[in-house]
Design a protein around this motif. Sequence first.
Motif, PDB file in Angstrom:
ATOM      1  N   LYS A  68       9.176   4.034 -10.122  1.00  0.00           N
ATOM      2  CA  LYS A  68      10.007   5.076  -9.492  1.00  0.00           C
ATOM      3  C   LYS A  68      10.729   4.521  -8.270  1.00  0.00           C
ATOM      4  N   THR A  69      11.225   3.298  -8.414  1.00  0.00           N
ATOM      5  CA  THR A  69      11.980   2.647  -7.345  1.00  0.00           C
ATOM      6  C   THR A  69      13.469   2.718  -7.666  1.00  0.00           C
ATOM      7  N   SER A  70      14.273   2.132  -6.808  1.00  0.00           N
ATOM      8  CA  SER A  70      15.717   2.089  -7.061  1.00  0.00           C
ATOM      9  C   SER A  70      16.077   1.043  -8.108  1.00  0.00           C
ATOM     10  N   PRO A  73       0.994   6.969  -4.461  1.00  0.00           N
ATOM     11  CA  PRO A  73       2.240   7.052  -3.682  1.00  0.00           C
ATOM     12  C   PRO A  73       2.325   5.950  -2.635  1.00  0.00           C
ATOM     13  N   ILE A  74       3.528   5.373  -2.500  1.00  0.00           N
ATOM     14  CA  ILE A  74       3.722   4.274  -1.552  1.00  0.00           C
ATOM     15  C   ILE A  74       5.047   4.442  -0.805  1.00  0.00           C
ATOM     16  N   GLY A  75       5.612   5.665  -0.839  1.00  0.00           N
ATOM     17  CA  GLY A  75       6.956   5.869  -0.299  1.00  0.00           C
ATOM     18  C   GLY A  75       7.052   5.810   1.217  1.00  0.00           C
ATOM     19  N   SER A  76       5.963   6.004   1.932  1.00  0.00           N
ATOM     20  CA  SER A  76       6.020   6.032   3.397  1.00  0.00           C
ATOM     21  C   SER A  76       5.844   4.626   3.970  1.00  0.00           C
ATOM     22  N   ILE A 128      11.911   0.510  -2.578  1.00  0.00           N
ATOM     23  CA  ILE A 128      10.944   1.609  -2.531  1.00  0.00           C
ATOM     24  C   ILE A 128      11.605   2.880  -2.026  1.00  0.00           C
ATOM     25  N   LEU A 129      11.386   3.947  -2.780  1.00  0.00           N
ATOM     26  CA  LEU A 129      11.922   5.264  -2.455  1.00  0.00           C
ATOM     27  C   LEU A 129      10.782   6.201  -2.038  1.00  0.00           C
TER      28      LEU A 129
END
Length: 908
Positions: free
Chosen positions: A468-470, A494-497, A519-520
Amino acid sequence: MFNMQRSLWIVTAIIIIVLLGFPSFVHFYTDYLWFGALGFKGVFLRRISFEVGLGILVAAASFFFLFACWRRARKIALRDAFASYDSPLAQPVAGFAIAGISGIVAIAKGLEARTQWETLWRFIRAVSFGRADPIFGNDVGFYVFRLPFYSFLQGWLLALLGVALAGAAVILLADRVRESREGGSFWISKAAQAYLGTLAGGIALLLCVGHWLGRYNLLYSTRGVVFGASYTDVHAELLALNALVAVTGILAVLLPISARRRSWKAPLLLVGVWLGVSIVLRGLYPGIVQRYAVEPNEFQRERPYIEYNIAATLYAFDLENLSSVSMVPAREVTAKDVEENVETLRNVRLWDFAPLLRSYRQLQEIRSYYEFYGIDVDRYELGDERRQLMLSPRELDLRQLQNPTWVNLHLEFTHGYGVVASPVNEVTPTGQPIFFIKDLPPVSSVPIQVERPQIYYGESPSSYVLVKTSVKEFDYPMGDANVRTTYEGSGGVPIGSLWGRLLFATRFGDSRILFTDAILPESRIMFYRTINERVRRVAPFLRYDGDPYLVIAEGRLFWVQDAYTVTGRYPYAEPIVISADGGRREWINYIRNSVKVVVDAYNGSLDFYIVDEEDPLVRSWSAIFPGLFKSSSEMPAWLLSHRRYPMDLFRIQSEVYRTYHMTDPNTFYNKEDLWVSPVKDGKPMPPYYITMRLAQEDEAEFLIATPFLPVGKNNMIAWMAGRCDGDNYGELVVYDFPKQELIFGPSQVEALIDQHPEISSQLSLWSQRGSDVIRGQLMVIPLGDSILYVQPLYLRAENSDLPELKRVIVSTGGRVAWAQYFDDALSILLGTAPPRRPAVESEAVSRPEGVGAPDVSSLVREASESWTEAKEALSDGNWVEYGKALERLEEALRRLEEAVYGQGEQNP
């Protein structure tokens, strides 16, 4: 200046501690996030709290006990009227030293004890087995759940008291030794003697408890002819232990009393008695009883204990309710047997795993970065019939990437794709498997659809990936432009932060996670992606089958991992060794396939289903970890229809049963009817899955089976099967063959094959031409009242790694036949005219309506051209084109056969 320097040292120490502890914290916290993402946060915290809590509890108890004991000893020494005022014990540093040493010992004890959290909680959540041991009459649950904890507790307290006594003696006697050197006399105060006597009495009491517990451990004795307490253990060793219990119990009472009275005669006498009992009653007497009372009359003495061992072993390995069928096979298979067992013959497995895996790899890997790691066999409903299929997932092998950049390894190449499936008994005219599901994206010619073919979790070794990245993920190759996708599931953490990036960059030692722009906010990281690693992280207390198998259901791909509850503490049950985690070898004498774990290949979700609600071990674990297990009533319907009897469990049970089918004590003692498994190339032949109809059953079913031979002989004495379908799941059936008649065993049938003139000469001819002849596993198939033997034969060219199924060998009643196809070989064996073989279905385009059949010469030319193209592709190493050419050749041969023989004629 002094305060500033001290503050600087404190700050430096804090920074060092933080830097050293931060990686451990990160690993712990990211594991916590991983468990939380799977819905098992409570399981993680509970297990950690058990482990840490027990360690802290034991460390705290050890510290306070040692500190109190040694502080008391110091006070006694300082109150001594003869104590020197310059004694080190009077200095403040002595108190700190006592506290420090107590802390060091306590920490060591806590670290040692924390690994025993399972022992503690199984004690707390003990469950009854409903079966009592034959010697003491205790429920088996006492030995499995309670006795290990009692032994742990006794050992910990004994070691602790030993350290306490040693430390107290040093504290109380150090000054006395120094003064004796100065004054020439040695004297101990009454208080000091009383205190040391009390500690020694505590040690004697714990020794008494140890001897008492040792009585129960006799049920694990290896002295007799079988595992468990023998005649000597019950009539000699038990007597010695009871005597030692009495002696050490009295000694525990006398030591404190004698110390206060300063009279050591009685304790010294008891110590002498204790040593004497240990040497005479426990050392010499059992040997005398064994040599002069047991060995001359061994069977009569040991008979009841042999019976105990047989009964316990059969129950512990779930062999107690096995169904045994006496079968006198007919001389040979008949046409009637064939007519009554059509489904069995339709599902005879002609493809061995190794040759088929090679074919899959050569014909269906498509790209170098794909890999088939193994093949599974299962049954599927295809319309109105059930077929046995072999299938393998196309997983990603990152080691084969031509450009292994960080982006490729962690952002683009994130998953495998699709599955290949083929029937167990169909083959093209050129000896290749028929594919029911193949290619990219998956193309299915049967009513099995794969709507979600991506494989993020499987058997292949893997590193972490970011989804779920760019960056679009590589999905599958398509011409010059590959198809790409974005993950749509719920797997991963989740790893977005920024905090998430920092955590995982630290965990994996990879700063690129922190600085990548891909990473989004919705991005997720996947790790622990192999099936074995995944299930073991959640439930390490279970033992797992060595081969999880893939199931296609509801348009998705699922892994099914069989899990076992085991123990080595079942009284009297014969232990065997198994391979455990990390390559360890573990002795067990009880096993149940109590749990099946389902892993979603796309989302990585884990579901632990209990399949044996009666197993006390899984009931105990379920109470320890509420919420981890689901009941069997919650199993999805597809799982119920795809349950397989586990291979590892069946191996273990067959290994035990080859000895423990002898339930008569005399026969067992003499080992008159010991069985062995067939051996090929120095290795036991593995069990095999098969679809067949058992005796006295109306329908064929999916089974796992293996034959047995008498030890030292090659004829077959029995055949064992584990049932997989419906309400019969988990049942074992054994066909017992008569001992007075010759029933050919696998090696004898192979000898008959070697002696067949046509087969022998053809095999020699193929070998001389440089081909590698591969003989598949010979399967023993009870067919009605007779037995059919089937063995596939493969050829592999010298410059190729693509085996071809060239012949099928069948045998019955000492006769052997072979042909290119199984039905033809069976017809030859039965002496009937070979029927026309149905045309093999192909994916080639069918002839348009209204177009007449081509002439024979054009079809021959077309087949010849296709064969030439196949050989050229083979020499160039172009496996994709080679497979396509073979398909064209297959279609040409099918049409040629149709043109020559027509629709209604028989193939002469």
